[in-house]
Design a protein around this motif. Structure first.
Motif, short mmCIF file in Angstrom:
data_model
loop_
_atom_site.label_atom_id
_atom_site.label_comp_id
_atom_site.label_asym_id
_atom_site.label_seq_id
_atom_site.Cartn_x
_atom_site.Cartn_y
_atom_site.Cartn_z
N TYR A 87 5.19 -0.87 2.58
CA TYR A 87 4.98 0.17 1.59
C TYR A 87 5.41 -0.33 0.21
N LEU A 88 4.77 0.24 -0.79
CA LEU A 88 5.03 -0.18 -2.16
C LEU A 88 6.49 0.02 -2.54
N ASP A 89 7.07 1.16 -2.14
CA ASP A 89 8.45 1.41 -2.55
C ASP A 89 9.40 0.45 -1.84
N THR A 90 9.10 0.13 -0.59
CA THR A 90 9.94 -0.85 0.12
C THR A 90 9.86 -2.21 -0.55
N HIS A 120 0.84 -1.20 0.00
CA HIS A 120 0.00 0.00 0.00
C HIS A 120 0.86 1.24 0.00
N LYS A 121 0.22 2.37 -0.03
CA LYS A 121 0.96 3.61 0.11
C LYS A 121 0.18 4.50 1.05
N ALA A 122 -0.13 3.95 2.22
CA ALA A 122 -0.98 4.69 3.13
C ALA A 122 -0.29 5.87 3.78
N ASN A 123 1.02 6.00 3.62
CA ASN A 123 1.67 7.18 4.18
C ASN A 123 1.38 8.40 3.32
N ILE A 124 1.10 8.16 2.03
CA ILE A 124 0.82 9.28 1.14
C ILE A 124 -0.68 9.39 0.90
N VAL A 157 13.79 -6.63 -5.77
CA VAL A 157 14.88 -6.85 -6.72
C VAL A 157 16.16 -7.25 -6.03
N ILE A 186 1.61 -3.15 -11.64
CA ILE A 186 3.05 -2.93 -11.75
C ILE A 186 3.83 -4.07 -11.10
N TYR A 216 -0.99 -0.78 -8.17
CA TYR A 216 0.22 -1.37 -7.61
C TYR A 216 0.30 -2.83 -8.06
N CYS A 270 9.25 -2.84 -3.70
CA CYS A 270 10.03 -2.80 -4.95
C CYS A 270 11.52 -2.92 -4.66
N LEU A 271 11.97 -2.17 -3.64
CA LEU A 271 13.38 -2.16 -3.29
C LEU A 271 13.83 -3.56 -2.90
#
Lengths: 372, 387
Positions: A237-240, A205-209, A246, A264, A261, A242-243
């Motif tokens: 979080y979505l960015d975490t 999710h991206k609940a911080n934004i 990979v 992607i 999300y 993704c990080l």
């Protein structure tokens, strides 16, 4: 009929619809000992005859399975109310049998009607898209140990399609999150994890934004997690994600997320195991409807030349068999497919070999028969 | 008595001086004269130091800032930091601090910051402090340099990407409302003006750095109007730069291509959310959030930070954070301030330490602490090969 493919399986021709540009498929109905019926959708453009060979390969592989195939076209037609819809015979056929297998569909850009996939989704309320991603032994990618499942909410979120131009130069798109849909997808994810012996479910999710919308999604996931205490629930979080994905994909098991999300991330995971040519996918709808599909494109440049790679569609069919409870057949076909790829003797071009699609399929059929 | 009071008043006058230049307090006795005038510069001690705003932020931010300070002190860098502690989660949230931060950045022009964490619980304010900062200062462009570190190999080596992301609009509009109970709408705003601006920034950047290709990342097949507008603006700007190749790619395909063949990309430009995803993905490709520097630009200000912005709260106090990203970002800041000598010194030292491979923090597979790493960088500072 332009899409005539000389294949040995064809016995009777179904009448082609010449009045539409899109050609019809020809095939022979299979196995009559049916306890279960399956409907298969095919939508063919001129270029797409190659997909036929895929279909046939599928048929031949599922020789012994107690399935009867019915084929329907899903070219959009304009209904009496003026709205675009799927042909009614397709719809009733689907409502009757509930399970479908779909090849790649392509909506031409200036078609005038909305995307086929979108229509199918709306008609049958396909709310969950499930994409299991597991590394294939024999098909080398930099990521060897991937084994995860992405479950994506398919009906709302950023793809609600509600956009408008407020003033010239300013566009507003609406992302819709509802309690009902979030609850439904969370429940499906936990059920899936439980039925498939998965250890954990991670909500992405991206609940911080997007504090309210993704916040609602997250709250619903947490509530549903309360009822499934045997499955570990984490949120990230979505960015975490993704990080970490990979760097080390082994830390993820089942991922559940809203629409964008999910789109992607599921493509990202497909990329980790080798691309869309080897990734199966299933769409689960309300009322027990399920459509399994291969998500790759229609590849017009190789259509009709017997060069296509049927792995994605084959694995989707395996998913379908499992969904229906025919685990024995599913296991056989899956093992045969993976063994063929692992042996590396007969592979299609995109997997690194230079065999034809029919040869690849024959090899798999041979293995299935050897196993019996 | 008069001299002492005069000196006191002169010193306090010095202290209240704000601006890019700060003079060191004079150490010679002040001449006794009726008029108050600022003392002449002592040739020995006073130097022209740059004043930079420093915002440690949350999580491991303060530790990383300490690392930057140590390295700068050892390298004798003429930069003075003005620290502003602001946090949304530690009960330090206040409007006055935010205003103080704005004024500071406005005066200094350059800032270095850690990540200001967002509280998860919805406390009534939809925009986080970071978003407010970006909007107020109009930091519209976020540039992340994704380069493989020599000596540290990952699954993809020799990568060299630049990711440019529009930072003020898009999905992070913070415009959300609950229309009916259980149904929430979130608005994503795309404007032609901002898309045009970020596209122009991307092409200018590519021209300046000698890059050959700019790829726009979008989802215009689904969001036809929104991302369609973004794509159209990029295409319009691309016409003005005939020497640079312009391509576009859909976000999900882009993610897939980045993990299969990232070498096909050069400069990527995209709206807000996709930028967040791709930044983190690309950072993961070269070694994680600890090695990628990034910066945010507006027309007047520049803010330097890490590329993948994570507070890394689980590492606080454990001395395991990797200061590489922050140090490289600080080196970029020095280059921005035209202190090329010091910039090269710092970045060469960091790269040398990583190349040698003896001192590595946990995220790169080693066992050393942050302090060990900083010490190693400081030891390597003297040996610069080329100036």
């Amino acid at each position: 009929v332009d899409s005539q493919v000389t294949c040995p399986w064809r016995s009777n021709l179904v009448r082609p619809r010449k009045h539409i540009k899109n050609c019809y498929a020809t095939y022979s109905p299979f196995q009559a000992t049916s306890s279960v019926e399956i409907i298969m959708f095919l939508f063919n453009l001129q270029e797409l005859a190659g997909e036929m060979v895929l279909m046939f390969s599928l048929f031949s592989v599922s020789t012994k399975a107690p399935i009867q195939w019915e084929e329907r076209s899903v070219t959009a037609i304009k209904g009496p109310s003026g709205r675009w819809m799927i042909p009614p015979e397709a719809k009733e056929s689907m409502d009757k049998s509930k399970i479908g297998l779909k090849g790649p569909l392509k909506t031409p850009i200036a078609a005038g009607h909305p995307s086929m996939n979108l229509l199918l989704r709306k008609t049958f309320d396909l709310y969950a898209n499930v994409r299991p991603c597991a590394s294939i032994e024999g098909y080398k990618t930099p990521y060897d140990d991937v084994n995860l499942v992405t479950i994506r909410e398919n009906t709302e979120g950023e793809y609600s399609g509600i956009e408008h131009v407020i003033v010239n130069g300013v566009v507003q798109s609406i992302k819709l999150i509802t309690e009902k849909a979030s609850k439904r997808i969370a429940e499906y994810a936990f059920e899936y994890a439980r039925n498939n012996q998965r250890i954990s479910v991670t909500a992405v999710h991206k609940a911080n934004i997007m504090r309210m919308s993704d916040g609602l999604f997250l709250r619903k996931c947490r509530e549903v997690a309360e009822n499934y205490k045997d499955i570990k629930f984490t949120e990230m979080y979505l960015d975490t994600v993704c990080l970490n994905m990979v760097q080390d994909p082994t830390q993820f098991d089942v991922l559940v997320m809203p629409n964008l999300y999910g789109d992607i991330l599921s493509d990202l995971c497909a990329g980790l195991i080798g691309g869309l040519g080897v990734t199966p996918s299933g769409n689960i709808g309300a009322n027990g409807v399920a459509i399994f599909e291969s998500v790759h494109g229609t590849a017009p440049d190789i259509a009709g030349k017997d060069l296509a790679n049927p792995t994605a569609l084959l694995l989707s069919a395996v998913m379908m068999l499992r969904h229906m409870g025919l685990h024995g057949y599913a296991k056989k076909i899956e093992m045969a497919c993976f063994d063929t790829i692992r042996d590396k003797k007969v592979l299609t071009k995109d997997l690194g070999g230079n065999s034809k699609c029919s040869e690849f399929t024959n090899e798999i059929c041979r293995r299935v028969q050897d196993m019996d | 008595m008069a001299v002492a009071s005069l000196r006191r008043s002169v010193l306090s006058l010095n202290r209240t001086l704000r601006g890019s230049w700060c003079q060191a307090p004079d150490l010679r006795p002040v001449c006794v004269s009726a008029c108050q005038r600022t003392p002449e510069r002592s040739s020995v001690h006073a130097r022209n130091t740059f004043k930079v705003t420093m915002v440690p932020g949350d999580g491991v931010g303060p530790e990383l800032m300490r690392a930057v300070r140590e390295v700068f002190k050892a390298a004798d860098v003429p930069v003075e930091f003005e620290e502003i502690h602001i946090s949304e989660v530690h009960n330090m949230a206040s409007e006055e601090k935010l205003d103080q931060l704005f004024t500071s950045v406005r005066n200094n022009g350059v800032a270095i910051k850690g990540k200001i964490n967002n509280p998860m619980a919805y406390k009534g304010d939809l925009a986080s402090y970071e978003m407010k900062l970006r909007r107020k200062l109009d930091l519209f462009a976020n540039v992340v340099h994704v380069t493989s570190l020599p000596g540290y190999s990952t699954r993809h080596n020799s990568l060299d990407l630049v990711i440019i992301r529009e930072q003020t609009e898009g999905e992070y509009s913070s415009l959300e409302h609950e229309s009916v109970k259980g149904v929430i709408e979130s608005l994503k705003i795309i404007t032609r003006e901002k898309s045009h601006r970020i596209a122009k920034f991307a092409f200018d950047y590519a021209t300046k750095k000698g890059r050959s290709k700019v790829t726009a990342v979008h989802k215009a097949n689904i969001m036809k109007l929104g991302d369609g507008l973004f794509l159209q603006s990029c295409a319009e700007v691309a016409k003005l730069y005939p020497k640079i190749k312009f391509e576009n790619i859909i976000i999900d395909n882009c993610c897939m291509q980045l993990v299969r063949n990232p070498y096909q990309f050069d400069v990527l430009v995209m709206p807000n959310l996709y930028g967040n995803i791709i930044d983190n993905l690309a950072a993961g490709l070269v070694g994680g959030a600890g090695v990628v520097p990034g910066e945010s630009y507006s027309d007047e200000y520049a803010v330097f930070e890490t590329g993948a912005r994570h507070p890394f709260a689980q590492a606080v106090g454990r001395n395991i954070a990797n200061p590489t990203a922050m140090l490289l970002s600080a080196a970029n800041m020095l280059r921005h301030l035209n202190l090329d000598y010091h910039s090269n010194m710092v970045s060469e030292a960091v790269k040398r330490v990583i190349k040698q491979g003896k001192v590595r923090t946990k995220d790169l597979g080693g066992y050393c602490t942050t302090e060990d790493f900083v010490r190693a960088v400081v030891n390597n500072l003297g040996h610069q090969s080329v100036y």
